[in-house]
Scaffold this active site. Structure first.
Site, PDB file in Angstrom:
ATOM      1  N   HIS A 130      49.630  41.510  38.277  1.00  0.00           N
ATOM      2  CA  HIS A 130      48.447  42.264  38.699  1.00  0.00           C
ATOM      3  C   HIS A 130      48.762  43.085  39.944  1.00  0.00           C
ATOM      4  CE1 HIS A 130      46.227  39.520  36.015  1.00  0.00           C
ATOM      5  NE2 HIS A 130      45.308  40.459  35.997  1.00  0.00           N
ATOM      6  N   LYS A 178      44.848  42.187  44.298  1.00  0.00           N
ATOM      7  CA  LYS A 178      44.135  41.075  43.647  1.00  0.00           C
ATOM      8  C   LYS A 178      44.095  39.871  44.576  1.00  0.00           C
ATOM      9  CE  LYS A 178      43.748  38.346  39.413  1.00  0.00           C
ATOM     10  NZ  LYS A 178      42.284  38.487  39.387  1.00  0.00           N
TER      11      LYS A 178
HETATM   12  P1  NAD Z   1      37.241  44.871  44.158  1.00  0.00           P
HETATM   13  O1  NAD Z   1      37.664  44.170  45.410  1.00  0.00           O
HETATM   14  O2  NAD Z   1      37.742  46.249  43.884  1.00  0.00           O
HETATM   15  O3  NAD Z   1      35.637  44.937  44.095  1.00  0.00           O
HETATM   16  C1  NAD Z   1      34.799  43.866  44.423  1.00  0.00           C
HETATM   17  C2  NAD Z   1      33.508  44.441  44.990  1.00  0.00           C
HETATM   18  O4  NAD Z   1      32.590  43.350  45.151  1.00  0.00           O
HETATM   19  C3  NAD Z   1      33.713  45.096  46.365  1.00  0.00           C
HETATM   20  O5  NAD Z   1      33.070  46.366  46.405  1.00  0.00           O
HETATM   21  C4  NAD Z   1      33.064  44.092  47.311  1.00  0.00           C
HETATM   22  O6  NAD Z   1      32.484  44.720  48.460  1.00  0.00           O
HETATM   23  C5  NAD Z   1      32.001  43.481  46.426  1.00  0.00           C
HETATM   24  N1  NAD Z   1      31.567  42.156  46.898  1.00  0.00           N
HETATM   25  C6  NAD Z   1      32.341  41.155  47.371  1.00  0.00           C
HETATM   26  N2  NAD Z   1      31.570  40.112  47.739  1.00  0.00           N
HETATM   27  C7  NAD Z   1      30.288  40.468  47.470  1.00  0.00           C
HETATM   28  C8  NAD Z   1      29.032  39.822  47.644  1.00  0.00           C
HETATM   29  N3  NAD Z   1      28.955  38.588  48.168  1.00  0.00           N
HETATM   30  N4  NAD Z   1      27.918  40.470  47.256  1.00  0.00           N
HETATM   31  C9  NAD Z   1      27.983  41.721  46.744  1.00  0.00           C
HETATM   32  N5  NAD Z   1      29.148  42.406  46.573  1.00  0.00           N
HETATM   33  C10 NAD Z   1      30.279  41.768  46.939  1.00  0.00           C
HETATM   34  O7  NAD Z   1      37.637  43.869  42.970  1.00  0.00           O
HETATM   35  P2  NAD Z   1      37.733  44.200  41.398  1.00  0.00           P
HETATM   36  O8  NAD Z   1      39.129  44.512  41.043  1.00  0.00           O
HETATM   37  O9  NAD Z   1      36.632  45.124  41.010  1.00  0.00           O
HETATM   38  O10 NAD Z   1      37.452  42.740  40.803  1.00  0.00           O
HETATM   39  C11 NAD Z   1      36.235  42.060  41.069  1.00  0.00           C
HETATM   40  C12 NAD Z   1      36.264  40.702  40.386  1.00  0.00           C
HETATM   41  O11 NAD Z   1      36.328  40.890  38.968  1.00  0.00           O
HETATM   42  C13 NAD Z   1      37.491  39.852  40.749  1.00  0.00           C
HETATM   43  O12 NAD Z   1      37.105  38.485  40.772  1.00  0.00           O
HETATM   44  C14 NAD Z   1      38.445  40.100  39.586  1.00  0.00           C
HETATM   45  O13 NAD Z   1      39.395  39.093  39.399  1.00  0.00           O
HETATM   46  C15 NAD Z   1      37.453  40.173  38.467  1.00  0.00           C
HETATM   47  N6  NAD Z   1      37.932  40.870  37.260  1.00  0.00           N
HETATM   48  C16 NAD Z   1      37.557  40.328  36.086  1.00  0.00           C
HETATM   49  C17 NAD Z   1      37.888  40.957  34.905  1.00  0.00           C
HETATM   50  C18 NAD Z   1      37.397  40.366  33.607  1.00  0.00           C
HETATM   51  O14 NAD Z   1      37.621  40.951  32.523  1.00  0.00           O
HETATM   52  N7  NAD Z   1      36.695  39.226  33.646  1.00  0.00           N
HETATM   53  C19 NAD Z   1      38.623  42.155  34.916  1.00  0.00           C
HETATM   54  C20 NAD Z   1      38.995  42.693  36.154  1.00  0.00           C
HETATM   55  C21 NAD Z   1      38.616  42.045  37.330  1.00  0.00           C
END
Ligand code: NAD
Length: 259
Positions: A143, A147
């Site tokens: 990744h 991440k």
């Molecule tokens: P990222 O860091 O780019 O985005 C996360 C966002 O959430 C940020 O804008 C952050 O400010 C916000 N955030 C954090 N804590 C928060 C809170 N308490 N309240 C409101 N907003 C909050 O991360 P990303 O790459 O978009 O990934 C986000 C999550 O999704 C991670 O856990 C990642 O592993 C997961 N993910 C899951 C899949 C899937 O298919 N299930 C795919 C990709 C990513």
């Protein structure tokens, strides 16, 4: 029209879901939740308080972090909204918050929303069913450098699939190797998390026997792969009764529920 509240809207997945939803005629994002410091300038409803922007019948789609997923679960239960969450790296208390919410509203959680990963899981189970138990299984995931959790939630799901197919305990998971570790025990599932660059998500399941090996691999090239799956899940929970759902329920369509 399905009204969606997007949690983690300013993040990488939030932006991918925003783009996917823009092309969908049957759902619309009516509010975005994130940490105030990450609010962009421009149009749209933004809040750092999920309850204040969520109405009964809404679908909350959460890709944020453990605290965001916990708040989304509590907010959905309080406001009578369904929840789709893809946030990974959850601790036991975060999982418990999701399960508690599922007593009152529909909650769907998946560590990976791509159809290719669903097919990979089927392929891994099929391979394990025909290969002798002596074949070693190692999981390698890659990744992007930003991440936060390791190994990925998807890699842990794949490891769970392997452990349950082989009847192995949780302790059979081996994270990396270093030093004089000795010969590899058969009852072990190796796990290796590679981090760097901008990899969106790459999962390899390696099955190694005597003089031959097999690699089953999925590569996500674009977050759109997860975003379209998450929106399919949003359509599913919009009409689902309260309870706990997985992506299998979406792929199967209406019918018996998954675990
Ligand atoms: P990222 O860091 O780019 O985005 C996360 C966002 O959430 C940020 O804008 C952050 O400010 C916000 N955030 C954090 N804590 C928060 C809170 N308490 N309240 C409101 N907003 C909050 O991360 P990303 O790459 O978009 O990934 C986000 C999550 O999704 C991670 O856990 C990642 O592993 C997961 N993910 C899951 C899949 C899937 O298919 N299930 C795919 C990709 C990513």
């Amino acid at each position: 029209m399905i009204r969606v509240v997007l949690v983690g809207a300013a993040g990488r997945m939030g932006r991918a879901i925003e783009a996917a939803a823009a092309g969908a005629a049957d759902l619309a994002i009516h509010a975005r939740v994130d940490q105030r410091v990450n609010f962009p300038t421009g149009d749209g409803v933004w809040s750092d308080d999920i309850e204040s922007v969520t109405q009964p019948g809404d679908v909350v789609v959460d890709f944020s972090g453990p605290a965001g997923a916990r708040a989304a679960a509590a907010g959905c239960a309080a406001r009578g909204a369904a929840l789709v969450t893809g946030t990974t790296g959850l601790a036991a208390e975060d999982e418990a918050a999701l399960r508690t919410a599922a007593k009152r509203v529909a909650v769907l959680r998946a560590s990976n929303f791509s159809l290719g990963i669903a097919a990979l899981r089927v392929a891994v189970r099929a391979a394990l069913a025909v290969l002798p138990a002596g074949w070693d299984v190692e999981i390698v995931e890659r990744h992007h450098r930003l991440k936060k959790d390791s190994p990925s939630g998807t890699a842990l799901t794949l490891a769970d699939d392997v452990r349950s197919a082989r009847g192995l305990p949780a302790g059979a998971l081996r994270h990396g190797r270093e030093g004089q570790v000795g010969a590899r025990p058969a009852a072990e599932v190796g796990m290796h998390a590679v981090r760097g660059g901008t990899w969106v998500g790459d999962h390899q399941v390696l099955l190694a026997g005597e003089g031959e090996w097999l690699e089953l691999r999925h590569v996500a090239q674009d977050r759109a792969a997860f975003a379209h799956g998450a929106l399919a899940a949003a359509r599913f929970v919009a009409t689902a009764p309260p309870g706990w759902y997985t992506l299998d329920d979406v792929l199967r369509g209406p019918g018996p529920r998954g675990a």
